[in-house]
Design a protein around this motif. Sequence first.
Motif, PDB file in Angstrom:
ATOM      1  N   TRP A 118      -6.815   0.027   6.702  1.00 28.23           N
ATOM      2  CA  TRP A 118      -7.338  -1.103   7.450  1.00 28.23           C
ATOM      3  C   TRP A 118      -6.869  -1.123   8.888  1.00 28.23           C
ATOM      4  CZ3 TRP A 118     -11.275  -3.804   5.785  1.00 28.23           C
ATOM      5  CH2 TRP A 118     -11.584  -3.717   4.422  1.00 28.23           C
ATOM      6  N   LEU A 119      -5.791  -0.451   9.166  1.00 20.79           N
ATOM      7  CA  LEU A 119      -5.288  -0.418  10.528  1.00 20.79           C
ATOM      8  C   LEU A 119      -6.228   0.329  11.463  1.00 20.79           C
ATOM      9  CD1 LEU A 119      -2.877  -1.960   9.917  1.00 20.79           C
ATOM     10  CD2 LEU A 119      -1.469   0.069  10.083  1.00 20.79           C
ATOM     11  N   THR A 120      -7.147   1.104  10.892  1.00 23.49           N
ATOM     12  CA  THR A 120      -7.995   1.947  11.735  1.00 23.49           C
ATOM     13  C   THR A 120      -9.444   1.489  11.702  1.00 23.49           C
ATOM     14  OG1 THR A 120      -8.611   3.459   9.978  1.00 23.49           O
ATOM     15  CG2 THR A 120      -6.534   3.876  11.109  1.00 23.49           C
ATOM     16  N   ILE A 123       0.806  -1.219   0.000  1.00 28.84           N
ATOM     17  CA  ILE A 123       0.000   0.000   0.000  1.00 28.84           C
ATOM     18  C   ILE A 123       0.843   1.275   0.000  1.00 28.84           C
ATOM     19  CG2 ILE A 123      -0.200  -0.025   2.504  1.00 28.84           C
ATOM     20  CD1 ILE A 123      -3.025   1.011   0.220  1.00 28.84           C
ATOM     21  N   GLU A 164       5.404 -12.208   4.358  1.00 31.88           N
ATOM     22  CA  GLU A 164       4.502 -12.256   5.497  1.00 31.88           C
ATOM     23  C   GLU A 164       4.572 -13.623   6.183  1.00 31.88           C
ATOM     24  OE1 GLU A 164       0.504 -11.701   4.166  1.00 31.88           O
ATOM     25  OE2 GLU A 164      -0.178 -13.025   5.760  1.00 31.88           O
ATOM     26  N   PRO A 206      -7.888  -4.573  17.411  1.00 27.82           N
ATOM     27  CA  PRO A 206      -7.687  -3.217  17.888  1.00 27.82           C
ATOM     28  C   PRO A 206      -7.043  -2.337  16.815  1.00 27.82           C
ATOM     29  CG  PRO A 206      -5.938  -4.645  18.660  1.00 27.82           C
ATOM     30  CD  PRO A 206      -6.877  -5.514  17.877  1.00 27.82           C
ATOM     31  N   PHE A 207      -7.314  -1.057  16.895  1.00 29.22           N
ATOM     32  CA  PHE A 207      -6.697  -0.127  15.959  1.00 29.22           C
ATOM     33  C   PHE A 207      -5.192  -0.106  16.201  1.00 29.22           C
ATOM     34  CE2 PHE A 207     -10.835   2.519  16.347  1.00 29.22           C
ATOM     35  CZ  PHE A 207     -11.499   1.577  15.581  1.00 29.22           C
ATOM     36  N   VAL A 208      -4.453  -0.275  15.164  1.00 26.90           N
ATOM     37  CA  VAL A 208      -3.005  -0.441  15.307  1.00 26.90           C
ATOM     38  C   VAL A 208      -2.279   0.908  15.366  1.00 26.90           C
ATOM     39  CG1 VAL A 208      -0.935  -1.458  14.289  1.00 26.90           C
ATOM     40  CG2 VAL A 208      -3.125  -2.671  14.126  1.00 26.90           C
ATOM     41  N   PHE A 214      -2.068   2.550   7.250  1.00 24.09           N
ATOM     42  CA  PHE A 214      -3.040   2.612   6.161  1.00 24.09           C
ATOM     43  C   PHE A 214      -4.440   2.272   6.633  1.00 24.09           C
ATOM     44  CE2 PHE A 214      -0.539  -1.091   6.215  1.00 24.09           C
ATOM     45  CZ  PHE A 214      -1.409  -2.153   6.087  1.00 24.09           C
ATOM     46  N   ASN A 262       5.139  -2.928   6.682  1.00 22.57           N
ATOM     47  CA  ASN A 262       3.799  -3.496   6.780  1.00 22.57           C
ATOM     48  C   ASN A 262       3.762  -4.987   6.480  1.00 22.57           C
ATOM     49  OD1 ASN A 262       4.004  -3.228   4.031  1.00 22.57           O
ATOM     50  ND2 ASN A 262       2.682  -1.420   3.951  1.00 22.57           N
ATOM     51  N   GLN A 289      -1.984 -14.148  16.503  1.00 24.89           N
ATOM     52  CA  GLN A 289      -3.180 -14.997  16.468  1.00 24.89           C
ATOM     53  C   GLN A 289      -2.818 -16.435  16.808  1.00 24.89           C
ATOM     54  OE1 GLN A 289      -6.205 -14.107  16.221  1.00 24.89           O
ATOM     55  NE2 GLN A 289      -5.860 -11.965  15.682  1.00 24.89           N
ATOM     56  N   LEU A 337       1.072 -10.008  13.204  1.00 26.07           N
ATOM     57  CA  LEU A 337      -0.324 -10.148  13.611  1.00 26.07           C
ATOM     58  C   LEU A 337      -0.793 -11.588  13.481  1.00 26.07           C
ATOM     59  CD1 LEU A 337      -1.820  -6.843  12.184  1.00 26.07           C
ATOM     60  CD2 LEU A 337      -1.838  -7.568  14.578  1.00 26.07           C
ATOM     61  N   ARG A 338      -0.361 -12.243  12.428  1.00 30.47           N
ATOM     62  CA  ARG A 338      -0.732 -13.653  12.269  1.00 30.47           C
ATOM     63  C   ARG A 338      -0.096 -14.501  13.372  1.00 30.47           C
ATOM     64  NH1 ARG A 338      -3.676 -14.154   7.981  1.00 30.47           N
ATOM     65  NH2 ARG A 338      -3.217 -12.966   6.094  1.00 30.47           N
ATOM     66  N   THR A 340       4.391  -6.326   9.820  1.00 30.66           N
ATOM     67  CA  THR A 340       3.204  -6.152  10.660  1.00 30.66           C
ATOM     68  C   THR A 340       2.191  -7.262  10.427  1.00 30.66           C
ATOM     69  OG1 THR A 340       3.496  -3.756  10.548  1.00 30.66           O
ATOM     70  CG2 THR A 340       1.348  -4.558  11.279  1.00 30.66           C
ATOM     71  N   LEU A 341       1.950  -7.530   9.161  1.00 27.73           N
ATOM     72  CA  LEU A 341       0.994  -8.572   8.811  1.00 27.73           C
ATOM     73  C   LEU A 341       1.446  -9.918   9.370  1.00 27.73           C
ATOM     74  CD1 LEU A 341      -1.600  -8.461   7.224  1.00 27.73           C
ATOM     75  CD2 LEU A 341      -0.305  -8.691   5.124  1.00 27.73           C
TER      76      LEU A 341
END
Lengths: 355, 355
Positions: free
Chosen positions: A280-282, A76, A224, A286-288, A278, A249, A260, A256-257, A252-253
């Motif tokens: 989707w983070l918001t 992005i 990722e 939770p908002f990143v 970007f 990013n 999880q 996050l995985r 980050t992705l």
Amino acid sequence: MSQRKTTIREVASRAGVSLGTASNVFNDKTSVAAESRQRVLDAAEALGYRPNSLAAGLRRQRTRTIGLVVPDVLNIVFNELVEHLENLALSQAYEVIIVTSREDPEREHERVRALLSRRVDGLIIIPTRDWSATEREMRHHRIPVVVLDRVAAKDHFPSVASDNAAATRAGTDYLLGLGHRDLAFVINSTRLWNSAARVDGFLAAMRDAGLQDRARVLLPGMTEEETRAGVLPVLAGPDRPTAIFTGSNVATLGVLRAVQDAGLAIPQDLSLLAFDDFAWLTVLRPFVSAIRQPTEALAGHAWRILTAGFEAPDRAAEHIRLPAPLIARETTAAPPAMKAFSPARRRATEEAGPP
Amino acid sequence: MSQRKTTIREVASRAGVSLGTASNVFNDKTSVAAESRQRVLDAAEALGYRPNSLAAGLRRQRTRTIGLVVPDVLNIVFNELVEHLENLALSQAYEVIIVTSREDPEREHERVRALLSRRVDGLIIIPTRDWSATEREMRHHRIPVVVLDRVAAKDHFPSVASDNAAATRAGTDYLLGLGHRDLAFVINSTRLWNSAARVDGFLAAMRDAGLQDRARVLLPGMTEEETRAGVLPVLAGPDRPTAIFTGSNVATLGVLRAVQDAGLAIPQDLSLLAFDDFAWLTVLRPFVSAIRQPTEALAGHAWRILTAGFEAPDRAAEHIRLPAPLIARETTAAPPAMKAFSPARRRATEEAGPP
DNA sequence: CTGTTAGCGCGTTCAA
DNA sequence: TTGAACGCGCTAACAG
């Protein structure tokens, strides 16, 4: 509906003027009588004439086209840069041709040669890890080049990027201020100079806080999935950090995985701060919390420097570094150690240790 | 380091062969003596020769370039399409030039004319709402065109898309099976034919279930922000639907923001099913249930049909529709009305009504 | 203000 | 197998 496309010669003859006059109309250079001009325009319209930019470029030795080399269409940040650069180019009647290197130095080199074959007037490049071959090629050809985003400490070409070290230093200070001591910085590669700068900023802040021993840098890989797989063991392990700072990013992705997979809760078990922001983070919880690169300003400088290079090819290379602000949202909080008993932490510990 | 780029003529002379022989080497057509070939290659290397594709295209009347018209660089679905198409093109030594219409019919038309000026051999277009002007232009020029993703009921040009109506019908049936009765379908515009098909599928499923009266279609606008603003009142209102089906990822983003603003919990208060799937939907909670378009297969068909058009220009237009599977994740559950007392619903009701 | 002419660099004849 | 000549469509330079 003709098989062969209509040429300016046909337009001229239908308008009853000479080829040169018709050409002048389309390039509105020297004055053309209003009447002739209109007749040429009408003829062009009637014939569906489309100027052949191949022929024009060949003759003119300028294509009003710039090449843009991007590592990845799905990132992005790069796409934002592309969008802004395209706006700028079109506003000055330039075209841009985008090619993608897919993070592959060889492909990058090959794609740049394709751009050279198209005789682009200039090049903006977000390089791969090792773009030495490409760079050598570019030095040989006399067209303006601007290096964007993935800049080196000392580029031969003009360069434009965020001030990566300052941004990660500020981000690290912010996490330290929240009470974190065990921090891990996750990034794809330190062969990227801007990534190296991000690591430097992180380490410098940790050193200044006297915590160099607690500073971990994880380099799980470029993708990722590699990030997920590489980070999971440390999240599931006994000495899990209390905060993770991701350096891109993609990282980050992946993180996050891994979070999880490890069954951790953010920010209760783990704080997360991301480089690159970007939409989707918001929008999903939770908002990143993130560091936002000033993509529009970056594009603006790159374009300005490139076009300046058209006028004065041999000026000294400018090197721009822009601040990238931190946007604190929901994924950064005080570390679990500072709170009362934490069930999530206990669970993680139980899973990690033997029965 | 020469100012003027080196030409094939210089390469030939350095190699001690004629221009024609050098040309044959680079286009390996007629056999060239192995010795001559090597000398030409060496000379080219030494001189840093880059073939001029402008001159080649002009002469050959074929550029081995295709144009790709995309409405938006920031939309992940389009970017996946771009990536796959680029792979296909490069694998057959074609180049692709990407232009963006920004959802603006006029800009689309202008950008297509730029592509025509570059004498692209073919065109793949994801059109804007009203591309009649562009389409007329394309009919006049004799190059293969494939319409991708945003197809019409009956396109003049060959077309490739997901089977949108079937996908939303299946999605709606899935929500109905969960027990939902009050459904809202949120989409940007029905002037896009594929969007209209998505609405049709939704309405057909509702009609078959005898629920046409409970079927709401919301058209808040083309942007994420317009979607948020348009959807918020219905989420905050007293007769809020129990499930929302978004018809595009722009709509999804806007709805998620509106859900945040309304303070609703997904899926407890509201189920959400999204058209278009991508990485971030599976990484932040709750994981969004989505319909995934088969972008790689779509790109494959588009490319196949386009290249077939190079061989046989006057074949009948093919129209491909591919199934888009539903991936159920966490945002779709039984409606609150089917559960015991729901605090969330009560809260929403209280907020909506007068004190 | 308009018409004429000469290439831009290359691929493709066709004759040798 | 090679080399020489031609022209793809256009712009620039100059003469009228």
